[in-house]
Design a protein around this motif. Sequence first.
Motif, short mmCIF file in Angstrom:
data_model
loop_
_atom_site.label_atom_id
_atom_site.label_comp_id
_atom_site.label_asym_id
_atom_site.label_seq_id
_atom_site.Cartn_x
_atom_site.Cartn_y
_atom_site.Cartn_z
N GLY B 93 31.57 18.32 -50.76
CA GLY B 93 31.79 16.98 -51.30
C GLY B 93 32.90 16.24 -50.60
N HIS B 94 33.63 16.92 -49.76
CA HIS B 94 34.74 16.23 -49.13
C HIS B 94 34.32 15.40 -47.94
CE1 HIS B 94 37.18 18.39 -51.75
NE2 HIS B 94 38.29 18.05 -51.18
N GLY B 96 31.88 13.44 -47.54
CA GLY B 96 31.45 12.10 -47.88
C GLY B 96 32.61 11.15 -47.92
N THR B 97 33.56 11.50 -48.76
CA THR B 97 34.67 10.58 -48.91
C THR B 97 35.48 10.53 -47.63
OG1 THR B 97 34.64 11.18 -51.20
CG2 THR B 97 36.53 9.95 -50.44
N GLU B 119 28.61 9.56 -48.91
CA GLU B 119 29.22 9.34 -50.22
C GLU B 119 28.32 9.84 -51.32
OE1 GLU B 119 30.16 5.18 -50.47
OE2 GLU B 119 31.27 5.31 -48.60
N THR B 122 28.65 13.34 -51.53
CA THR B 122 29.89 13.69 -52.22
C THR B 122 29.67 13.74 -53.72
OG1 THR B 122 31.35 12.76 -50.59
CG2 THR B 122 32.17 12.85 -52.81
N VAL B 126 29.85 17.07 -55.76
CA VAL B 126 30.92 17.27 -56.74
C VAL B 126 30.31 17.56 -58.11
CG1 VAL B 126 32.88 16.19 -57.90
CG2 VAL B 126 32.61 15.96 -55.45
N TYR B 173 38.47 12.91 -58.65
CA TYR B 173 37.70 12.80 -57.42
C TYR B 173 36.29 12.33 -57.70
CZ TYR B 173 35.91 14.04 -52.84
OH TYR B 173 35.33 13.99 -51.61
N SER B 177 35.06 8.82 -56.47
CA SER B 177 33.93 8.85 -55.53
C SER B 177 32.78 8.00 -56.05
CB SER B 177 33.45 10.28 -55.33
OG SER B 177 34.43 11.04 -54.72
N SER B 233 41.46 7.13 -51.49
CA SER B 233 40.54 8.25 -51.41
C SER B 233 40.98 9.26 -50.38
CB SER B 233 39.14 7.76 -51.05
OG SER B 233 38.63 6.97 -52.07
N VAL B 237 41.12 12.99 -51.21
CA VAL B 237 40.32 14.06 -50.62
C VAL B 237 41.22 15.23 -50.25
CG1 VAL B 237 38.90 14.69 -48.66
CG2 VAL B 237 38.67 12.44 -49.66
N GLY B 273 31.60 20.11 -45.07
CA GLY B 273 31.00 18.87 -45.51
C GLY B 273 30.25 18.18 -44.38
#
Lengths: 1055, 487, 406
Positions: B93-94, B96-97, B119, B122, B126, B173, B177, B233, B237, B273
Amino acid sequence: MSKRKPFVFTAPEKSGPKVWRSLDEKGQSDEERRKAASEERRGGFLGGLLDPRGLMARRKVTQEDREKIEVSRREFMAGSTAAAAAATLSGCIRRPEEHILPYALGPEYSVPGVPTHFATVLSRGADALGVIVTSHEGRPTKIEGNPTHPSSRGATDAFAQLDIWNLYDPDRSRKPFFRTGDGTVETTVSDFDAMLVELGQEHLDDAGQGLRFLSPPTNSPTFRRLRESVRARFPQATFHRYASITNGNAIAGAKLAFGRSLNAVPNFADAKVILAVDSDFLGTETGSTRASREFASKRKINTPSEEMSRLYVVEPGHSITGAQADHRLRLPASQAANYLKALGKALAAKGANLGPVAALVADGDATGLPATWLDEVANELTRAAGGALIVVGENQPPEVHALAHGLNMALGAVGRTIAFYPTAEESETTPLQDLAALAGAMESVRTLVVLGGNPVYEAPGDIDLAAAFGREGLRVIHVGSHRDETAAHAHWHCPLAHELEAWGDQRAIDGTMSIQQPLIAPLHGARSAIEVLAILADEPNWRGHKTVQATFRASGPASFSQAWRGALHSGVVANSGSRPASIPAAVNSAGIAAAFAASTQAAVADDAFEVRFVPSSTVYDGRFTNNLWALELPDTMTKLVWDNAALISKTTRDRLGLRNGAMVRLTKGERSMTVPVWTLPGHADNVITMSLGWGRTAAGRYGTQGAQDRLDPLDQAMEIGGFDVAPLRTSADAYFATGVSVEKVSGNYTFVQTQTHAGMEGRPLAIDATVEQWREEEAAGHLDFASYRTIDMSSIGPLWEQVEYDGRKWGMTIDLSACSGCNACVVACQSENNIPAVGKREVQRGREMAWIRIDRYFVGESDDDPGVALQPVACQQCEEAPCENVCPVNATAHSPEGLNDMAYNRCIGTRYCANNCPYKVRRFNYLDWHSHLDDRFAMHGSFPETRKMAMNPNVTVRMRGVMEKCTYCVQRIQAAKIKARRERREMVDGDVTTACQAVCPTAAITFGDLNDETSRVARLVKSNRQYKLLAEVGTQPRTTFLAKIRNANPAMESA
Amino acid sequence: MSALDAPIEEIGERYLLPKETTFNDVTEAVARITETKAPRGWWMLFIPSVMTLGLMLTCMGWLVTQGVGTWGNNGPVYWAWDITNFVWWIGIGHAGTLISAILFLFRQKWRTSINRFAEAMTVFAVLCAAMFPALHTGRPWFDYYLAPIPNQMGIWPNFKSPLMWDVFAVNTYLTISVIFWFVGLIPDLATLRDRSTTKYRRMIYGFLALGWRGSHRHWQHYERAYLIFAAISTPLVLSVHSIVSFDFATSVIPGWHTTIFPPYFVAGAVFSGFALVMTLMLIVRSIFGMHNLVTIKHLDLMNKFMLGTGLMVGYAYAMEFFVAWYSNNPYESWVFLHNRLGFGELDSQGNWGPLWWSYYAMVGCNVLVPQIFWFKKCRTSVPIMFIATILINIGMWFERFVIIVTSLHRDFLPSSWGDFEPTGIDIGLYIGTFGLFMTLFLLFIRWIPMIAIAEVKATLPHAHGSHGDDHNHEHDHEDHAHAASAE
Amino acid sequence: MSDDHNSDDQDNGESSPPKDRMKRTLVGMGVVGADDKPEKPMRDKKTLVGMVQQKASDAASAAKDAAEDAADAVGDAAKEAKDKAGDALNTIREAAASAKDSAGDAVDSAVDSAKDAAESAKDTAGDVADAIKGKASDAASAVKDTADKLTDSAKAAVAGGAGAGAAAAVTKKSGKKSSKTKKSSSKSASKSSSSSKKAASSHAAHEATPSHGHDDHDPAALDSDPNTRPALYLAEYETPDALLQAAAAVRDAKYSKWDCHTPYAIHGMDDAMGLPPTKIGLISFVCGMVGLATAVLMIQYMNNWDYPIIVGGKPTGVGAFPSMVPIMFELTVLLTGFGTLGGLFHLCQLPRHYHPIFESTRFERATDDRFFLSIQVEDDKFDLERTQELLESTHPSYLELVEEKL
């Protein structure tokens, strides 16, 4: 949850007192009241309107109805008042009208919520164990030692702790039955009584010719008195004794040596040098609780200069006694006699005056025996001058005992380190011989009354009682706790009362009398053995209470009622202990020589194994095989649970090319059995040790071999229950068999241990040192063991302000020098804290729940001759507890007294605390453990009611998903606080004893207030031996250990 | 002032999209996917995904009714696949951001083709991740105890617990997100609204677009808001995976108790990611024929990024050994020599750590595999990078497994050492989360513009007038500087 | 004839995509606004009429101006005339095409009107076109001829647009409901516009069948429609450059309530529009600080003041600061995020699902590939004519007065 119905009280006819519901009503005349009542019965005005029947009938309103509906203003008011009252009442209407009664006039001594304690006694074969039982509202829940009882001294063994579970065993026999044709008919206990009366009448004809009794050996005076009564009524009746584990050989050995039945009672407290030959005196042998206390008292030294006893152990297996040895020699059991003889020769060579024994030891063969084990041990024994002691295990034949007595006499031990007490009665035979006699005479038996025990299972393999019971014309009446293997072949069966359910009396090994008083009426309706005897003896007052009183009265106390009450109160009959018997000046060497001549043992060799049959350290002789606590109690040495195994040495294993769990077939002559092997470091080569009590076929839902279907519905590949040794164990080879051949067969068995890793990997965990090393350290200025660390953190000060504990500051020390690994604490904790068992598969996954465990490490280089370090580990109650920091919901936090508390209600089960615990003492309820083994899908359907009764009401029963751990028995601390407060005094040292501490036979565990300078624990913490486990992690544990000191003999080491 | 106006040339060579691409081309290419029937490939993925989701729900039901014991977690290994999967998904998920925010802050135009995509990933990752800590508790129905709300026990949560930090970090987060994603979506939802031909599409997209009308006064706030989101963000992150790593780093367990974890975890998270973004992108790209929007150039850049983060991860692995050696902590050394590497001295039972193989799986996939990206041929070959990204994802799963399980299974007291064996529920639940992820993801690419239309338009050569004119670019820069100083 | 023109237009459309799109859009005027609501023809008709009227008037006006200029004329004037005429031509063409397309299969009267309108518009357009074409080909040498022709056509337009003029007057009087206020409309343009609106009222035209129909228009009914009012001018541009320049022009004209609408954020637009820096950063910052304070106070209250517990022997107060940092950070970020989102919504006044600008169908392309500039009626400087002039001066590809329903 309880399925018990509330007490139903039938209300008096007159519908109770007159009550009025409003002030208006109070002033009403009777007529008005009647009217109101009648309206109310109809439901009143509103009630009528709202009455469903009225509503349904509304469409067809008759004139009559209309009159009812049309009401005046007054009536409306009256009606609505009544309706309001009715509505108030109807709120309570759903409950059935039942009356429960308060506990207004409760039983004496019983305050609800406050447990009561009763002194009673548990039989231990030739011995008895005085105990104090805690009872909650009439439920016995906990057994602890009776400090005034000589065999207990306040401690118990593990088996006493397990007894509570047996009381509430859901598979206990609940009803008598008798067999008709192929089936059985369940009946009542009074029917059973009637049958006994009838039986007595029947046997009056033949004077008891065909009447025989079989019972385990007992120390009960009442039993003996009633036995004589029965004999008086049926002169020809014969009594037999049998149990698979007895001290019969020891008594026979004394008889052989001294001409009369005697119990040898060693006095370890005064022994300086102890030689134990095949003797597990700290473990399963008679009097182990007392022996442990005495032995440990000479091992807990606080300075290197103090005197400490030295223990030499010669043994074939690796017992916990061997684990305590300062020097240990692996030797097959069949070689023990030779070793003693060779030692005798060495003693003679050292100038000891062996007298007549010298002839006995003349054929001692020193071949294969290490020279130091003869010379140096002889030296030591001689030097000890009166402090020497040789003990021989109960598995050894009588002549070895007799020889040892001879050597003890020569060493001047008798009267100093060993005493002989008269047995309750002279016995000509050992129980095994008794059983053989019965088996031989079976043809003539018409009625066999089995009073307790489980002889069909326990009998050696060559005595097929099951087949014998099936003989036409034989009636077997079994009084037993379970519908076990014997019950399966009996014609009549009656539940046997548990020792906590029945009156009785027991003599300790030194003759001390105790009255066994019941804590609870028999749960399922049962008879005790003495009651059965009393009925057969045609005693008018056959109830246990009366017969025991009669026996007691017959013993001639000065004041019966006072003595009786005193005996019940204190658990021992005052001054009832016998004095040590006087013995002849010399042993009967001729008799002993004859006995030696008669016995032959094959040599142990690579192709001729010796197989030993020893009591199980957990299920004993099988009486605890359906006991979940016992099943899941790890054997201290092997750490195996739920099974026994054929224990072999690593050398032997490698030579045979086996892996742990590999199946082997053991064959001796025509008898053979297949069993999986397990390696036990330190085991003698070419010797196989198997424990009794396993492989039960009718133990109950948990312990029956192959009961895995019930136990783990999702994983039935896991077999449980161990292996019955009977196929190989014959009456000739009841204790060990030589000349057994071993062959590998295909197949593998899954064994499960609670501790899979046995090495310390060089970490300073269970720290030990020899006295010599300690002395050197002291001379070098290193006075304490606390500096034994991997990393020295002492240079790093605390990073934050430390919490001050000003009030009480609870702490515990565990003396590793004392701990013998007897497991009593483990079960005591389980019993006190409602800890569940989880099943073999779950133990394999590492999910066992014991709050205190005994870590067992093998140390040293050799796999065949390792040292053993035992370390009981419970929650260390760290002041800087890593578990607390990581709990997100504050479910575990410190109390102001420094306890690491768990709030079970608050716990959501993230398990982070357990991860972060360096000691891994936290236990997680992965599943619904309590009902896990009974309840297939955790739907709370079938948890046995009786098991709930074993729960300690002062401790939360944890649900699944909750983390739990040792709390220093916080419930006991609180109870002690309340008690002290009620007595308007300060708490003093000893007010609080934790469950593990209370039962510890070696008093290795000390608990108390560290802030109290005078407390024992505060003093022990200052000991040089004190150290903190994993101190380098910085957890600052409250539980500290006292390093183990071994009294190694440098002369032995150098050799 | 907008970051979007930094010239494309910043990343080096040429325009990421063909010069002749019109605005309408972009709209059409992206919006058409949501307006036409799903291609067969979509259904071929969607149906198994929903079935896998069903598997997850089944396992979840069994887990909740029976207890955590249906997993293989045990004595010393109190956390196993549950937290492994959690950290793994959170790590995924990291990207994306990170792609969205960090690349935005660094004016990396090429992010526009993939940021929406990433995103969404993400958010879904998440969600998958958050499921595990929520379910891993013994009594999930009491998870609300984690919330700082008054309760009848009068106890508050323990804010010293890294798990508490986790709760805040993961929820923050997820929230940020989702907001970030949604804010980015608003103009594109407006595009879909304005293109919609049916009542329901118009209503739904119209509702979601919040009445966006492309107003520049809005764009001004929007751009700044987007910048702020990117700005918060980015540390978020970094903080989230740092805090996840605190779960381990603040503990006392050897193998966990190490200060290198925060950067190590963040690098690993970005690494994994990116790998999953790549995997999915390659699939989607081929199903929907988006070769013009996600070009080989994008993929090449992504591969370089993975090579970089892979090297960082490899460095962290090496550093752990150094720390273990340098600390002179025997427990720590034991973990690395025996539990992880499986060599050094055998233990007294004559065994290596039973889970040593997982360490090699980890190093092989995470350190060795990315080395192929030194070669341009590998960076630009779709099949090679597809396989490589899958291997990297496997390797990163093993990294978490190694850290969690192999550290736990043998820690301080050998008496408590154990082993770990997953159960079917462990496996089913893990596989099931792919069902959840893929179902959400496929719904996303079907109904939501998977490429940021507005942002891609802004990167077109003619997006800001006088395209291709160097003078104009300089002017842009000046403007930008001016806008910056005006703040 | 009408068929010819129709095909002509289509040919033009094909050859010139922007015009084709414009035509399409105008045709789409039958379904004006964000909502497809054919059951409300009045508004649609009104808008359409306004549009056509406006375009016709534009044409007429432009033509007249051009003619006057030409009459006065010199070379550069001629060029300007040509430009304006060109615009007029285009616009009229579109009007015609629109009318044509809209006519469709409407009721007879509507068809007639549409045909009439189309015819008229076509005629005018043709005339003007011819004139302009001629002028354009040789402006310098034939100024007078061109001027004459333009004058003629203008006169014709004035004559033809008389009715429209009257309608416009009524509309203006009755409260600015009318979309058209150009007084100097030519006859033909006026005629075309009124016819067109009639055609639009039939609201069904997909294919124009331009023909001479009766002038059955009813301006009064149209102009008195009380359900709409002008909301904003909407000018469409095809390139960001054009929009930037237009925005600069509007900015310089000191308008305040106006806006640009673009499919993406165009760089330089802030300057072009003269926007002050956004305040959203401040809102975010304040919210972030609130988050920080919340974290500190929450942790201190819960773990230190309300129920302090000894946890792992660690301090609970300030000594526990390191353990507070993560949550302080997270809550700061969280509330910054909420603040930014809330600030964005607040500053943009979103969500706002209805806006008069959505009444324009052309505006749908604001999220695709067109750039719009809108000036709201509420602006102090707004004036139908002057604003229109201003916008026209920026050369929009399309200009519309968007009405909002009440």
